[in-house]
Design a protein around this motif. Structure first.
Motif, PDB file in Angstrom:
ATOM      1  N   VAL A   1     -14.522  72.397  17.836  1.00 53.36           N
ATOM      2  CA  VAL A   1     -13.976  73.531  18.577  1.00 53.36           C
ATOM      3  C   VAL A   1     -14.204  73.304  20.063  1.00 53.36           C
ATOM      4  O   VAL A   1     -15.275  72.851  20.482  1.00 53.36           O
ATOM      5  N   LYS A   2     -13.174  73.611  20.859  1.00 53.97           N
ATOM      6  CA  LYS A   2     -13.279  73.514  22.312  1.00 53.97           C
ATOM      7  C   LYS A   2     -13.085  74.899  22.917  1.00 53.97           C
ATOM      8  O   LYS A   2     -12.400  75.744  22.362  1.00 53.97           O
ATOM      9  N   ARG A   3     -13.694  75.110  24.067  1.00 54.43           N
ATOM     10  CA  ARG A   3     -13.487  76.383  24.777  1.00 54.43           C
ATOM     11  C   ARG A   3     -13.344  76.111  26.266  1.00 54.43           C
ATOM     12  O   ARG A   3     -13.852  75.120  26.798  1.00 54.43           O
ATOM     13  N   GLY A   4     -12.640  77.014  26.925  1.00 54.48           N
ATOM     14  CA  GLY A   4     -12.544  76.942  28.372  1.00 54.48           C
ATOM     15  C   GLY A   4     -13.849  77.406  29.000  1.00 54.48           C
ATOM     16  O   GLY A   4     -14.690  78.030  28.347  1.00 54.48           O
TER      17      GLY A   4
ATOM     18  N   VAL B   1     -25.024  70.634  15.121  1.00 55.56           N
ATOM     19  CA  VAL B   1     -24.155  70.850  16.284  1.00 55.56           C
ATOM     20  C   VAL B   1     -24.291  69.665  17.216  1.00 55.56           C
ATOM     21  O   VAL B   1     -25.391  69.398  17.745  1.00 55.56           O
ATOM     22  N   ASN B   2     -23.215  68.918  17.388  1.00 51.57           N
ATOM     23  CA  ASN B   2     -23.209  67.750  18.293  1.00 51.57           C
ATOM     24  C   ASN B   2     -24.404  66.833  18.052  1.00 51.57           C
ATOM     25  O   ASN B   2     -25.087  66.386  18.988  1.00 51.57           O
ATOM     26  N   GLY B   3     -24.670  66.566  16.787  1.00 55.70           N
ATOM     27  CA  GLY B   3     -25.718  65.635  16.412  1.00 55.70           C
ATOM     28  C   GLY B   3     -27.104  66.242  16.293  1.00 55.70           C
ATOM     29  O   GLY B   3     -28.033  65.582  15.817  1.00 55.70           O
ATOM     30  N   VAL B   4     -27.282  67.489  16.706  1.00 57.70           N
ATOM     31  CA  VAL B   4     -28.576  68.166  16.606  1.00 57.70           C
ATOM     32  C   VAL B   4     -28.645  68.899  15.273  1.00 57.70           C
ATOM     33  O   VAL B   4     -27.730  69.645  14.921  1.00 57.70           O
ATOM     34  N   HIS B   5     -29.728  68.734  14.524  1.00 54.36           N
ATOM     35  CA  HIS B   5     -29.864  69.409  13.237  1.00 54.36           C
ATOM     36  C   HIS B   5     -31.335  69.718  12.977  1.00 54.36           C
ATOM     37  O   HIS B   5     -32.237  69.109  13.582  1.00 54.36           O
TER      38      HIS B   5
ATOM     39  N   ARG C   1     -27.181  73.847  22.534  1.00 55.05           N
ATOM     40  CA  ARG C   1     -25.977  73.009  22.621  1.00 55.05           C
ATOM     41  C   ARG C   1     -24.728  73.876  22.642  1.00 55.05           C
ATOM     42  O   ARG C   1     -23.764  73.570  23.339  1.00 55.05           O
ATOM     43  N   CYS C   2     -24.738  74.960  21.877  1.00 55.78           N
ATOM     44  CA  CYS C   2     -23.591  75.873  21.878  1.00 55.78           C
ATOM     45  C   CYS C   2     -23.390  76.510  23.251  1.00 55.78           C
ATOM     46  O   CYS C   2     -22.261  76.766  23.675  1.00 55.78           O
ATOM     47  N   LYS C   3     -24.495  76.768  23.955  1.00 56.44           N
ATOM     48  CA  LYS C   3     -24.407  77.381  25.277  1.00 56.44           C
ATOM     49  C   LYS C   3     -23.978  76.392  26.347  1.00 56.44           C
ATOM     50  O   LYS C   3     -23.236  76.743  27.283  1.00 56.44           O
TER      51      LYS C   3
ATOM     52  N   THR D   1     -17.355  71.460  24.094  1.00 59.23           N
ATOM     53  CA  THR D   1     -16.777  70.944  22.851  1.00 59.23           C
ATOM     54  C   THR D   1     -17.891  70.828  21.825  1.00 59.23           C
ATOM     55  O   THR D   1     -18.910  70.177  22.075  1.00 59.23           O
ATOM     56  N   LEU D   2     -17.705  71.475  20.683  1.00 59.69           N
ATOM     57  CA  LEU D   2     -18.715  71.472  19.632  1.00 59.69           C
ATOM     58  C   LEU D   2     -18.171  70.798  18.380  1.00 59.69           C
ATOM     59  O   LEU D   2     -17.114  71.186  17.875  1.00 59.69           O
ATOM     60  N   THR D   3     -18.885  69.795  17.901  1.00 56.28           N
ATOM     61  CA  THR D   3     -18.592  69.190  16.607  1.00 56.28           C
ATOM     62  C   THR D   3     -19.696  69.623  15.653  1.00 56.28           C
ATOM     63  O   THR D   3     -20.876  69.343  15.890  1.00 56.28           O
ATOM     64  N   MET D   4     -19.318  70.326  14.598  1.00 57.34           N
ATOM     65  CA  MET D   4     -20.288  70.971  13.718  1.00 57.34           C
ATOM     66  C   MET D   4     -20.160  70.494  12.285  1.00 57.34           C
ATOM     67  O   MET D   4     -19.068  70.127  11.830  1.00 57.34           O
ATOM     68  N   VAL D   5     -21.289  70.521  11.584  1.00 61.26           N
ATOM     69  CA  VAL D   5     -21.308  70.369  10.134  1.00 61.26           C
ATOM     70  C   VAL D   5     -21.695  71.736   9.562  1.00 61.26           C
ATOM     71  O   VAL D   5     -22.707  72.319   9.965  1.00 61.26           O
ATOM     72  N   CYS D   6     -20.884  72.236   8.654  1.00 68.05           N
ATOM     73  CA  CYS D   6     -21.089  73.573   8.095  1.00 68.05           C
ATOM     74  C   CYS D   6     -21.098  73.500   6.572  1.00 68.05           C
ATOM     75  O   CYS D   6     -20.555  72.568   5.980  1.00 68.05           O
ATOM     76  N   ARG D   7     -21.709  74.496   5.955  1.00 70.00           N
ATOM     77  CA  ARG D   7     -21.656  74.587   4.498  1.00 70.00           C
ATOM     78  C   ARG D   7     -21.510  76.046   4.079  1.00 70.00           C
ATOM     79  O   ARG D   7     -21.967  76.959   4.773  1.00 70.00           O
ATOM     80  N   ARG D   8     -20.874  76.227   2.950  1.00 72.38           N
ATOM     81  CA  ARG D   8     -20.722  77.567   2.395  1.00 72.38           C
ATOM     82  C   ARG D   8     -22.044  78.036   1.792  1.00 72.38           C
ATOM     83  O   ARG D   8     -22.831  77.231   1.294  1.00 72.38           O
ATOM     84  N   GLY D   9     -22.274  79.335   1.834  1.00 71.19           N
ATOM     85  CA  GLY D   9     -23.397  79.893   1.124  1.00 71.19           C
ATOM     86  C   GLY D   9     -23.140  79.849  -0.377  1.00 71.19           C
ATOM     87  O   GLY D   9     -22.001  79.942  -0.827  1.00 71.19           O
ATOM     88  N   ILE D  10     -24.197  79.659  -1.168  1.00 70.96           N
ATOM     89  CA  ILE D  10     -24.083  79.610  -2.628  1.00 70.96           C
ATOM     90  C   ILE D  10     -24.801  80.826  -3.194  1.00 70.96           C
ATOM     91  O   ILE D  10     -25.997  81.025  -2.960  1.00 70.96           O
TER      92      ILE D  10
END
Length: 324
Positions: free
Chosen positions: A161-164, A213-217, A226-228, A232-241
């Motif tokens: 995701v990118k933001r202005g 987030v951008n390689g930080v975990h 990193r979000c602040k 540009t954010l490259t994320m790994v996400c997972r659904r809740g189970i």
């Protein structure tokens, strides 16, 4: 192309009663949202043998997460379930009486009995939408009688995701577990725009976990930084189970065996520890370790009731008998 069912099943016998949890929907907003016209209420209707048997509450915050249960008694083997997603929209001024709502069906799914009657079901079912270019899904869990729900498929996905510089990402997150970012709401911003263009199975929504987030975990606060700082954010996400845990507690004086965080955030209750009591007894008598209660899990429903974390804590602490 042909859509396939994403499911997970567990062996159980034939039953004449089923419990159905309508968890939520993805991709529907592509069909129902229009810039400048606001967000319509969305709700889901369950029909069986031609009759409406259940209707969820209407949601207007953009996150189609219902997590509502209904019991279906006297099930006839072989009969399918039908689920329809509707929107309540304000009519355009001059076309209908002002102040009235129009209800429109935007998607429908037929769930064949063969999918759930022998084993139960947990997963996504494709919705048939009015626009064939829109790919949307409804997420269900179905269990027979008093049996537990089958485990859900483990889903991990990535997104960018990118933001202005002047815009916001538009996420409400909960960092209390210290290791991940738990999404409590998706607001207007870059993620809303991302979801608009993303496939339904890769849309970020409430109850998902951001695990990198951008390689930080592994460090929630570092991921927030990193979000602040990054545009540009490259994320790994997972659904809740989801799991359903049934605790047995004769009265309030017996220990529950669960410790919770003292901070109240959102509509989930974060478990920080499991100790001697009803929760540990539940874990001991449950052979499947994937169904155990563990630190880091979140309570989202107590006896069919939902609410803020403070309300959920009160419900848990006062509950007696068989508590789910």
């Amino acid at each position: 192309c042909t859509e396939s069912y994403v499911d997970s099943v567990g062996a159980v016998g034939h039953q004449d009663q089923f419990v159905i949890m309508i968890q939520g929907a993805r991709g529907v907003q592509k069909m129902t949202w229009a810039p400048g016209l606001g967000r319509p209420d969305c709700y889901c209707v369950l029909s069986y043998m031609g009759k409406e048997v259940f209707k969820t509450r209407s949601i207007d915050d953009g996150d189609l997460v219902w997590k509502e249960e209904v019991e279906l008694n006297n099930f006839v083997m072989g009969e399918p379930l039908e689920l329809s997603v509707f929107t309540n929209t304000n009519p355009l001024i001059g076309y209908e009486e002002e102040g009235t709502l129009r209800s429109d069906m935007v998607g429908r799914a037929m769930v064949p009995a063969q999918l759930f009657q022998d084993h139960g079901f947990a997963g996504d079912v494709p919705l048939e939408m009015g626009d064939p270019c829109v790919k949307a899904f409804i997420r269900l869990k179905i269990r027979p009688g008093r049996k537990p729900y089958p485990p859900e498929p483990f889903s991990v996905y990535g997104l960018t995701v990118k933001r202005g510089r002047s815009s916001q990402f538009g996420l409400d997150i909960d960092t209390r577990d210290g290791k991940s970012l738990y999404v409590t709401k998706v607001r207007k911003g870059s993620f809303t725009q991302y979801n608009w263009g993303a496939r339904a199975e890769k849309q970020l929504m409430a109850t998902d976990f951001i695990v990198a987030v951008n390689g930080v975990h592994g460090d929630a606060q570092a991921m927030v930084e990193r979000c602040k700082s990054d545009t540009t954010l490259t994320m790994v996400c997972r659904r809740g189970i989801d799991i359903t845990a049934v605790l047995e507690r004769e009265d309030e004086n017996l220990p529950l065996g669960i410790t919770f965080t003292s901070q109240h955030v959102g509509e989930s209750l974060l478990i920080t520890g499991i100790c001697e009591g009803a929760a540990m007894e539940y874990n001991r008598r449950t052979p499947d370790a994937t169904q155990h209660l563990l630190p880091g899990d979140r309570v989202v429903n107590v006896g069919g009731l939902t609410g803020t974390s403070k309300i959920l804590r009160g419900l848990v602490e006062k509950a007696t008998g068989r508590v789910s």
